[in-house]
Design an enzyme around this catalytic site. Sequence first.
Site, PDB file in Angstrom:
ATOM      1  N   SER A  91      48.135  37.616  41.751  1.00  0.00           N
ATOM      2  CA  SER A  91      48.980  36.418  41.889  1.00  0.00           C
ATOM      3  C   SER A  91      49.117  35.748  40.528  1.00  0.00           C
ATOM      4  O   SER A  91      48.120  35.425  39.892  1.00  0.00           O
ATOM      5  CB  SER A  91      48.334  35.412  42.835  1.00  0.00           C
TER       6      SER A  91
ATOM      7  N   ARG B 170      40.817  28.589  43.376  1.00  0.00           N
ATOM      8  CA  ARG B 170      41.012  29.351  42.123  1.00  0.00           C
ATOM      9  C   ARG B 170      40.588  28.524  40.900  1.00  0.00           C
ATOM     10  O   ARG B 170      41.260  28.536  39.860  1.00  0.00           O
ATOM     11  CB  ARG B 170      42.467  29.790  41.954  1.00  0.00           C
TER      12      ARG B 170
ATOM     13  N   GLU C 214      48.115  30.729  37.850  1.00  0.00           N
ATOM     14  CA  GLU C 214      46.734  31.111  38.162  1.00  0.00           C
ATOM     15  C   GLU C 214      46.147  31.892  36.989  1.00  0.00           C
ATOM     16  O   GLU C 214      44.947  31.858  36.718  1.00  0.00           O
ATOM     17  CB  GLU C 214      46.716  31.980  39.434  1.00  0.00           C
TER      18      GLU C 214
END
Length: 337
Positions: free
Chosen positions: A237, A163, A333
């Site tokens: 997320s 990520r 994130e």
Amino acid sequence: MNAAFPISLQPYNTFGFSVYCRELHLVDSREQLLELFQAGLFQQNPKIISGGSNLLITENIEVPVLVNRIKGIHISGETQEHIYLRLGAGESWHESVLYAVSHNWGGIENLSLIPGSMGASPIQNIGAYGVELKEVFHELEALNIHTGNFETFNAADCKFGYRDSVFKQEKKNQYVIISVTLKLDKNPVIRTQYGDIQSVLEAQNLSEITIADVSRAVIQIRQSKLPDPAEIGNSGSFFKNPVIPASQAAALQLAYPGLKSFPQNENETKIPAAWLIEQAGWKGHRRGDVGVHEKQALVLVHYGGGKGRDVLQLAQDIQDDVRQKFNITLDFEVNIW
Ligand code: EPU
């Protein structure tokens, strides 16, 4: 809304927060982008949105906001094995997956139904069900907002991580991505190693599995666990899965034999943040207009009428609690503005 901040950003963030800005530019072409460059827009440090699906806006935005809607799908090259597909940054990620699947070009079917746009996909190296963008990424073209030059980045230039990419690190806020070129397989390889996909497909008893089957299975799994941003505000997320010392993971696993873990190398192991959050008692927790999704503890949700800072406060409280209970720090994130 007030006179100083007349423009709503609600349609441009999948959390659906009512936040406002003073100046909004919807950009549909590279020419339009260059015009804005020549007019000096980038000297005002504008904020750039593409899909708005990995973004938490906590206050009204003082600087101009640019929404990247540059479209276009072209085959930029072809070999016996591969198709090089160049996609405008403003193309929907999921529509692009469906387009590739409909031509039986393999590589991104496991990434079906991820919200957001093509241009955002390399910024955080999107991933799901055992596949990451970096595996199919060929190159991207981006405007350098300091020089006005268009630059090409290959995979090594992007420094992809979990990520993560150079566009979240040293080159943050310095480029506007124009297009992304993917290298797709004309002879697709089916990837069903991720547990959930395997069980969904086995239940269907198919004699032969196609990438369209994989795509449908992923859609089914995601729809069963993840809230649809069109119905309930969220940005997927909220936290990354933490990578912790292998010794700490081993100790946790002794205490909790059901815990799944994913060794990264000899010394480090990735564990599910959702598990930590659930163990700490937050799954399904609601606080006013925001909360933790009841089916996937990694996803923070906005039920409507709330504020971005309520989500931020909730996220920080979860972070503190998990740190206290497990001595593990959860990183966000999502980008916070
Ligand atoms: N789990 C729990 N509680 C929950 C949910 C999950 O304990 O509420 C545990 C279970 O042990 C489960 C494990 O976590 O086996 C993994 O769960 P899941 O397969 O749902 O994946 P995840 O690690 O929670 C990651 C990505 C998702 C991606 C899925 C599937 C991150 C931060 N998230 O989630 O990506 O869809 O894997 O590949 O890596 C996103 O980035 O926005 C996103 C949704």
